[in-house]
Design an enzyme around this catalytic site. Structure first.
Site, mmCIF file in Angstrom:
data_model
loop_
_atom_site.group_PDB
_atom_site.id
_atom_site.type_symbol
_atom_site.label_atom_id
_atom_site.label_comp_id
_atom_site.label_asym_id
_atom_site.label_seq_id
_atom_site.Cartn_x
_atom_site.Cartn_y
_atom_site.Cartn_z
ATOM 1 N N ASP A 198 7.068 -0.137 -5.636
ATOM 2 C CA ASP A 198 7.195 0.049 -4.194
ATOM 3 C C ASP A 198 6.063 0.985 -3.770
ATOM 4 O O ASP A 198 6.179 2.197 -3.895
ATOM 5 C CB ASP A 198 8.575 0.636 -3.881
ATOM 6 N N LYS B 176 4.013 0.352 5.632
ATOM 7 C CA LYS B 176 3.536 1.608 6.236
ATOM 8 C C LYS B 176 2.050 1.596 6.638
ATOM 9 O O LYS B 176 1.728 1.174 7.723
ATOM 10 C CB LYS B 176 3.854 2.783 5.313
ATOM 11 N N TYR C 170 17.990 8.103 11.861
ATOM 12 C CA TYR C 170 18.193 9.297 11.038
ATOM 13 C C TYR C 170 18.495 10.535 11.875
ATOM 14 O O TYR C 170 18.000 11.614 11.581
ATOM 15 C CB TYR C 170 16.968 9.554 10.150
ATOM 16 N N TYR D 211 13.864 6.020 -2.932
ATOM 17 C CA TYR D 211 14.132 5.494 -1.580
ATOM 18 C C TYR D 211 13.313 4.227 -1.402
ATOM 19 O O TYR D 211 12.089 4.245 -1.510
ATOM 20 C CB TYR D 211 13.768 6.505 -0.491
HETATM 21 C C1 LIG Z 1 9.383 4.046 4.173
HETATM 22 C C2 LIG Z 1 9.618 3.446 2.860
HETATM 23 C C3 LIG Z 1 10.310 2.230 2.727
HETATM 24 C C4 LIG Z 1 10.921 1.517 3.890
HETATM 25 O O1 LIG Z 1 9.981 1.113 4.812
HETATM 26 P P1 LIG Z 1 10.418 0.767 6.323
HETATM 27 O O2 LIG Z 1 9.197 0.216 6.943
HETATM 28 O O3 LIG Z 1 10.865 2.065 6.918
HETATM 29 O O4 LIG Z 1 11.536 -0.218 6.233
HETATM 30 C C5 LIG Z 1 10.426 1.691 1.469
HETATM 31 N N1 LIG Z 1 9.912 2.303 0.395
HETATM 32 C C6 LIG Z 1 9.238 3.454 0.481
HETATM 33 C C7 LIG Z 1 8.661 4.071 -0.748
HETATM 34 C C8 LIG Z 1 9.087 4.081 1.705
HETATM 35 O O5 LIG Z 1 8.444 5.259 1.786
#
Ligand SMILES: *Cc1c(COP(=O)(O)O)cnc(C)c1O
Length: 426
Positions: free
Chosen positions: A240, A269, A9, A136
Site C-alpha cells: 500500500d 493520494k 474523522y 491503516y
Molecule cells: C490515506 C491512506 C489510505 C486511504 O486512502 P483514501 O484516499 O483516504 O481512501 C490507504 N492507505 C494508506 C497507507 C493511506 O495513507
C-alpha cells in the site's frame, strides 16, 4: 456553525468551527479572515507540489475543455494510456494497471485481485490475509479489515474479514532495540506461515512508513526478510504505497528504496499531485494472466463510474512531469529534516525522532494514544502561530509539500520545539 456538512474523522459535538479557506499558493493557505497558514502536512498527505500549482491547474483546464470524462469499459483516452505506460514503466515488474478513485478503492482492488487470483486457479483455500499491527489501509470494509484493529474499526468489528496481524518493528534515530524487534516480528510471521501458510492469499504492508499509525517507520531489511518468508510459502505481497508513493520516502516509490518487489502495488493520494481523486492498482503479469480466460467467472467484476477520469489522469501526468524535472526537491528533504531533528535531539519532552525521505515525526513524552488530549491542544497552538500540523495524539509529524523552502522548514521545527516546551511544562 449551522452547516449541513458532517466532517470526516470528527466528533461533531465538540468540533470547533471549521476554518474557511479562500485560496492556496505553494505551501501557504489563505483563510477568509486574511490569516496565512503554512500547510505542513500537504492537506492529509496529498498536495505534493504545493497548492494551486500552475502547471497542474493548466493541464486540468486544458483537459476539461477537450474531454472531461468517458466510460472506461470499451473506451480509452490518451491521458489514461500515457499515465499507465509511465507508471508501469517505472515499475517494470508490475506491467498491469487498474484505475480507481481513492486509496481505499486502490486497496479494495488489490485485495479482490489477490483473492480471486487464487480462486481462478482452483486454490480457493487461500482466503485469509496477513497485515501489520497498527496498519491503516482505508475506510471501505475490505480496506478496514486489513487495517489494525483500533478505535477506528471498533464499531464495525463484526463486519470485518479474518486477518492475522504481525507486530510492526518500529525504528527511530539512535534506537538500539530495532534488531530485536525485527527478529521478533519475523519470528511471529514465520510461525503463522508454518502453521497455516497455505491458507493465506496475501500480506499487505505499508512499506517503510505506517502513516495513520503515527508515521511509524521500519527498515528496508524487515521488508526484505518478510518478502523472503512470504515467497517461500507462496503468499502474495501487496504494498500500500498510497502515502509512500511519488517521492515521499526520498525515492520515487518505497519499494525501490527498500529494494523489494511486491506483486501488487496501490497508489492514490499524491498520484494527481493532490488535485483530484485518482488511484491505481498495479499488478504482476502472472496475476493478470490468471484473469484472462474463456470462463466469464474469471473476470474481475470491479469498476467505478469515474474509473480513469481524464482530468485526474491529466493532473497526474503534469505532476509526474514536475517530479521528474525537480526530483532533487524530494531527494534533498531528508537531509533538511535530519539537520532540524538534530537540533531537537536534546529536547526534554521529545523522543523517538525519526525520518524517512520527506516524512519526519517526533513523539511527546508520555502522550501515547490517538485520543490523548494533548493532540488537539497542540494543533490549536500551532495554528495560532500560523502552522497547519495535525498531531496524531502525542505524535507530531511533518509531511510537507515539496515546494517548501529550507527556511520555512526551519521555522516549523522552531515552532514545534517552543510550543511543546510551553504546553508540556505548563
Ligand atoms: C490515506 C491512506 C489510505 C486511504 O486512502 P483514501 O484516499 O483516504 O481512501 C490507504 N492507505 C494508506 C497507507 C493511506 O495513507
Amino acid at each position: 456553525m449551522n452547516s449541513p456538512i458532517w466532517m470526516p474523522y470528527t466528533q461533531m459535538k465538540e468540533a470547533p468551527t471549521p476554518l474557511m479557506v479562500r485560496s492556496g499558493r505553494g505551501a501557504m493557505l489563505e483563510l477568509e479572515d486574511g490569516r496565512q497558514v503554512m500547510d505542513c502536512i500537504s492537506s492529509w498527505w496529498v498536495t505534493l507540489h504545493g497548492h494551486a500549482q500552475p502547471e497542474i491547474a493548466a493541464a486540468i483546464a486544458a483537459q476539461a475543455g477537450q474531454l472531461e470524462q468517458v466510460i472506461a469499459a470499451g473506451f480509452t483516452h490518451q491521458p489514461a494510456e500515457e499515465l499507465a505506460r509511465r507508471l508501469t514503466g517505472r515499475l517494470p515488474f508490475l506491467p498491469r494497471l487498474f484505475y480507481s478513485d481513492n486509496g481505499s478503492t486502490a486497496v479494495e482492488v488489490g485485495l479482490k485481485v489477490a483473492f480471486q487470483y487464487w480462486r481462478n486457479q482452483g486454490a480457493a483455500g487461500r482466503r485469509r490475509f496477513l497485515s501489520l499491527e497498527g496498519a491503516y489501509h482505508g475506510d471501505t470494509l475490505g480496506a478496514m479489515s486489513l487495517s489494525g484493529r483500533s478505535l477506528f474499526t471498533e464499531a464495525f468489528a463484526e463486519m470485518l474479514l479474518p486477518v492475522d496481524f504481525v507486530p510492526f518493528p518500529q525504528a527511530w534515530l539512535g534506537d538500539e532495540g530495532v534488531e530485536e524487534r525485527e527478529a521478533r516480528a519475523l519470528e511471529h510471521l514465520e510461525g503463522l506461515l508454518r502453521r497455516s501458510g497455505e491458507e493465506y492469499a496475501a500480506m499487505i504492508l505499508e512499506p517503510l512508513v505506517q502513516g495513520a499509525a503515527g508515521m511509524r517507520m521500519c527498515r528496508p531489511s524487515f521488508l526484505q526478510a518478510a518478502e523472503v518468508l512470504l515467497r517461500r510459502h507462496g503468499v502474495l505481497v501487496i504494498y500500500d504505497e498510497v502515502l509512500t508513493g511519488f517521492g515521499r520516502t526520498g525515492e520515487f516509490f518505497a519499494c525501490q528504496k527498500a529494494e523489494t518487489r511486491p506483486d501488487i502495488l496501490c497508489l492514490a493520494k499524491g498520484l494527481s499531485g493532490g488535485f483530484l481523486p485518482l488511484a491505481a492498482t498495479l499488478c504482476a503479469e502472472e496475476l493478470y494472466q490468471a484473469f484472462c480466460s474463456g470462463d466469464p467467472r474469471h473476470t474481475l467484476y470491479h469498476g467505478h463510474s469515474y474509473t480513469a477520469n481524464p482530468l485526474g489522469c491529466a493532473a497526474a501526468l503534469a505532476s509526474l512531469e514536475l517530479l521528474e524535472k525537480e526530483d532533487y526537491r524530494f531527494r534533498e528533504m531528508e537531509d533538511w529534516h535530519r539537520e532540524e531533528l538534530a537540533e531537537l535531539a536534546d529536547h526534554p519532552h521529545l523522543r523517538r525522532l525519526r525520518v524517512c525521505g520527506t516524512i519526519a515525526a517526533l513523539e511527546v513524552e508520555g502522550a501515547a494514544g490517538y485520543l490523548h488530549e494533548l493532540g488537539p491542544r497542540l494543533r490549536q497552538r500551532f495554528l495560532e502561530r500560523g502552522f497547519l500540523l495535525r498531531p496524531l495524539g502525542g505524535v507530531i509529524y511533518l509531511v510537507p509539500p515539496y515546494c517548501l523552502e529550507r527556511a520555512q522548514l526551519g521555522a516549523v521545527y522552531r515552532c514545534i520545539g517552543e510550543v511543546v516546551s510551553a504546553e508540556v511544562s505548563s
